[in-house]
Design a protein around this motif. Structure first.
Motif, PDB file in Angstrom:
ATOM      1  N   UNK A 132       0.790  -1.221   0.000  1.00 43.03           N
ATOM      2  CA  UNK A 132       0.000   0.000   0.000  1.00 43.03           C
ATOM      3  C   UNK A 132       0.826   1.277   0.000  1.00 43.03           C
ATOM      4  N   UNK A 133       0.100   2.393   0.092  1.00 34.95           N
ATOM      5  CA  UNK A 133       0.708   3.726   0.046  1.00 34.95           C
ATOM      6  C   UNK A 133       0.114   4.603   1.142  1.00 34.95           C
ATOM      7  N   UNK A 134       0.979   5.323   1.844  1.00 35.36           N
ATOM      8  CA  UNK A 134       0.564   6.355   2.794  1.00 35.36           C
ATOM      9  C   UNK A 134       0.898   7.704   2.182  1.00 35.36           C
ATOM     10  N   UNK A 135      -0.089   8.584   2.101  1.00 31.06           N
ATOM     11  CA  UNK A 135       0.126   9.942   1.604  1.00 31.06           C
ATOM     12  C   UNK A 135      -0.164  10.911   2.740  1.00 31.06           C
ATOM     13  N   UNK A 136       0.869  11.612   3.199  1.00 38.07           N
ATOM     14  CA  UNK A 136       0.723  12.617   4.255  1.00 38.07           C
ATOM     15  C   UNK A 136       0.566  13.992   3.622  1.00 38.07           C
ATOM     16  N   UNK A 137      -0.469  14.717   4.028  1.00 40.76           N
ATOM     17  CA  UNK A 137      -0.694  16.059   3.494  1.00 40.76           C
ATOM     18  C   UNK A 137      -0.063  17.052   4.470  1.00 40.76           C
ATOM     19  N   UNK A 138       0.967  17.741   3.988  1.00 42.20           N
ATOM     20  CA  UNK A 138       1.736  18.620   4.870  1.00 42.20           C
ATOM     21  C   UNK A 138       1.598  20.072   4.397  1.00 42.20           C
ATOM     22  N   UNK A 139       2.642  20.872   4.503  1.00 34.58           N
ATOM     23  CA  UNK A 139       2.496  22.285   4.143  1.00 34.58           C
ATOM     24  C   UNK A 139       3.870  22.911   3.953  1.00 34.58           C
ATOM     25  N   UNK A 140       4.236  23.784   4.869  1.00 37.30           N
ATOM     26  CA  UNK A 140       5.464  24.576   4.773  1.00 37.30           C
ATOM     27  C   UNK A 140       6.708  23.712   4.896  1.00 37.30           C
ATOM     28  N   UNK A 141       7.786  24.176   4.279  1.00 33.22           N
ATOM     29  CA  UNK A 141       9.062  23.492   4.415  1.00 33.22           C
ATOM     30  C   UNK A 141       9.794  23.906   5.678  1.00 33.22           C
ATOM     31  N   UNK A 142      10.819  23.153   6.083  1.00 29.27           N
ATOM     32  CA  UNK A 142      11.521  23.432   7.332  1.00 29.27           C
ATOM     33  C   UNK A 142      12.406  24.675   7.275  1.00 29.27           C
ATOM     34  N   UNK A 143      12.711  25.145   6.084  1.00 29.92           N
ATOM     35  CA  UNK A 143      13.637  26.271   5.958  1.00 29.92           C
ATOM     36  C   UNK A 143      12.985  27.637   5.898  1.00 29.92           C
ATOM     37  N   UNK A 144      11.666  27.687   6.067  1.00 26.66           N
ATOM     38  CA  UNK A 144      10.959  28.970   6.002  1.00 26.66           C
ATOM     39  C   UNK A 144      10.190  29.206   7.296  1.00 26.66           C
ATOM     40  N   UNK A 145      10.230  30.448   7.783  1.00 27.40           N
ATOM     41  CA  UNK A 145       9.454  30.805   8.969  1.00 27.40           C
ATOM     42  C   UNK A 145       7.973  30.849   8.622  1.00 27.40           C
ATOM     43  N   UNK A 146       7.129  30.670   9.625  1.00 26.78           N
ATOM     44  CA  UNK A 146       5.681  30.719   9.447  1.00 26.78           C
ATOM     45  C   UNK A 146       5.114  31.533  10.611  1.00 26.78           C
ATOM     46  N   UNK A 147       5.351  32.863  10.629  1.00 23.68           N
ATOM     47  CA  UNK A 147       4.985  33.700  11.775  1.00 23.68           C
ATOM     48  C   UNK A 147       3.510  33.540  12.161  1.00 23.68           C
ATOM     49  N   UNK A 148       3.286  33.398  13.457  1.00 21.02           N
ATOM     50  CA  UNK A 148       1.939  33.245  13.969  1.00 21.02           C
ATOM     51  C   UNK A 148       1.397  31.839  13.874  1.00 21.02           C
ATOM     52  N   UNK A 149       2.165  30.929  13.260  1.00 23.36           N
ATOM     53  CA  UNK A 149       1.698  29.557  13.052  1.00 23.36           C
ATOM     54  C   UNK A 149       2.765  28.547  13.472  1.00 23.36           C
ATOM     55  N   UNK A 150       3.475  28.840  14.550  1.00 23.09           N
ATOM     56  CA  UNK A 150       4.605  27.993  14.925  1.00 23.09           C
ATOM     57  C   UNK A 150       4.177  26.575  15.277  1.00 23.09           C
ATOM     58  N   UNK A 151       3.030  26.421  15.923  1.00 19.49           N
ATOM     59  CA  UNK A 151       2.595  25.070  16.302  1.00 19.49           C
ATOM     60  C   UNK A 151       2.145  24.311  15.063  1.00 19.49           C
ATOM     61  N   UNK A 152       1.251  24.893  14.288  1.00 21.50           N
ATOM     62  CA  UNK A 152       0.771  24.241  13.078  1.00 21.50           C
ATOM     63  C   UNK A 152       1.932  23.917  12.139  1.00 21.50           C
ATOM     64  N   UNK A 153       2.789  24.908  11.898  1.00 21.31           N
ATOM     65  CA  UNK A 153       3.909  24.696  10.987  1.00 21.31           C
ATOM     66  C   UNK A 153       4.851  23.608  11.450  1.00 21.31           C
ATOM     67  N   UNK A 154       5.090  23.538  12.752  1.00 19.10           N
ATOM     68  CA  UNK A 154       6.000  22.509  13.271  1.00 19.10           C
ATOM     69  C   UNK A 154       5.394  21.117  13.119  1.00 19.10           C
ATOM     70  N   UNK A 155       4.059  20.994  13.215  1.00 15.01           N
ATOM     71  CA  UNK A 155       3.442  19.677  13.020  1.00 15.01           C
ATOM     72  C   UNK A 155       3.614  19.218  11.578  1.00 15.01           C
TER      73      UNK A 155
END
Length: 251
Positions: A132-155
């Protein structure tokens, strides 16, 4: 009807009641897959499934301790197998450091990270049955800041790390793991977070000014990548993070 490579496959899509999850379920179903859409809102799930006999619904909160086993059992009982797990469910509760509430942070960690982890673990025996296949839906990369979204971005960064690690761990078991990382997309995620239409419009305009393609993605554009990385033809793809973000991560 021409048989496709996804014909008869069994798919779980979490967060399937709206946005990217709904579009993904619809595209899998059009390809002949059997889809279990999972979410907390029964009415939204029914809208996703309406008029599509290949889609079934299951109300569950992926963050609940017993939910992963229940979700996998529901899919196997409905379809007799499990081929693809799409970890799409997520919540965002933006707040800068200094204003972060512990319970709200925990909710994001449980839904965005612990839930997918435990659901993938519960699904392993069934995914292994057919490669089978697992597809994880993520977002921002580790090299960019995400001001105001530190918890969400870190997950989301952590989920990409799990993709890399699981791809290595699970390759001997013939299970592939891939991340699809959308940029700004036309979904109700900020509405669910409690933002007003005016606040959402202002935030969207600020972000879109930094997107080279100059627009937000449609959910269907993200779903296309999710469905295609799950195809048998993509069988040499594992451990990758596919950024479908209009170029914002390179701008």
């Amino acid at each position: 009807m021409t048989k496709t490579s996804l014909q008869g496959q069994s798919v779980i899509v979490t967060g399937g009641g709206t946005g990217i999850g709904r579009a993904t379920a619809h595209q899998f179903a059009r390809e002949g897959a059997q889809v279990l859409v999972v979410g907390r809102n029964a009415e939204n799930l029914e809208r996703t499934a309406e008029g599509r006999p290949g889609i079934r619904t299951f109300v569950a909160d992926v963050a609940a301790p017993k939910a992963p086993a229940r979700i996998v059992t529901a899919a196997v009982e409905a379809f007799g197998r499990l081929d693809v797990l799409v970890n799409n469910a997520a919540v965002t509760r933006p707040a800068p450091l200094g204003t972060i509430d512990r319970d709200v942070a925990q909710q994001q960690l449980d839904t965005n990270l612990i839930g997918p982890l435990m659901l993938a673990q519960a699904a392993l025996p069934r995914l292994e049955d057919g490669g089978g296949t697992i597809v994880n839906i993520t977002a921002n990369g580790p090299g960019r800041a995400f001001p105001g979204n530190s918890v969400y971005g870190s997950t989301k960064v952590a989920l990409d790390f799990l993709t890399h690690t699981w791809a290595v761990e699970l390759s001997p078991r013939n299970i592939r793991v891939v991340s699809v990382a959308p940029g700004i997309t036309q979904t109700p995620v900020l509405t669910h977070a409690g933002f007003t239409p005016e606040e959402i419009a202002a935030s969207r305009d600020e972000i879109l000014a930094r997107v080279p393609l100059g627009r937000a993605a449609r959910p269907e554009e993200i779903a296309w990548w999710i469905v295609n990385v799950a195809r048998p033809e993509a069988g040499y793809l594992t451990g990758s993070v596919i950024r479908v973000d209009g170029g914002i991560n390179i701008a």
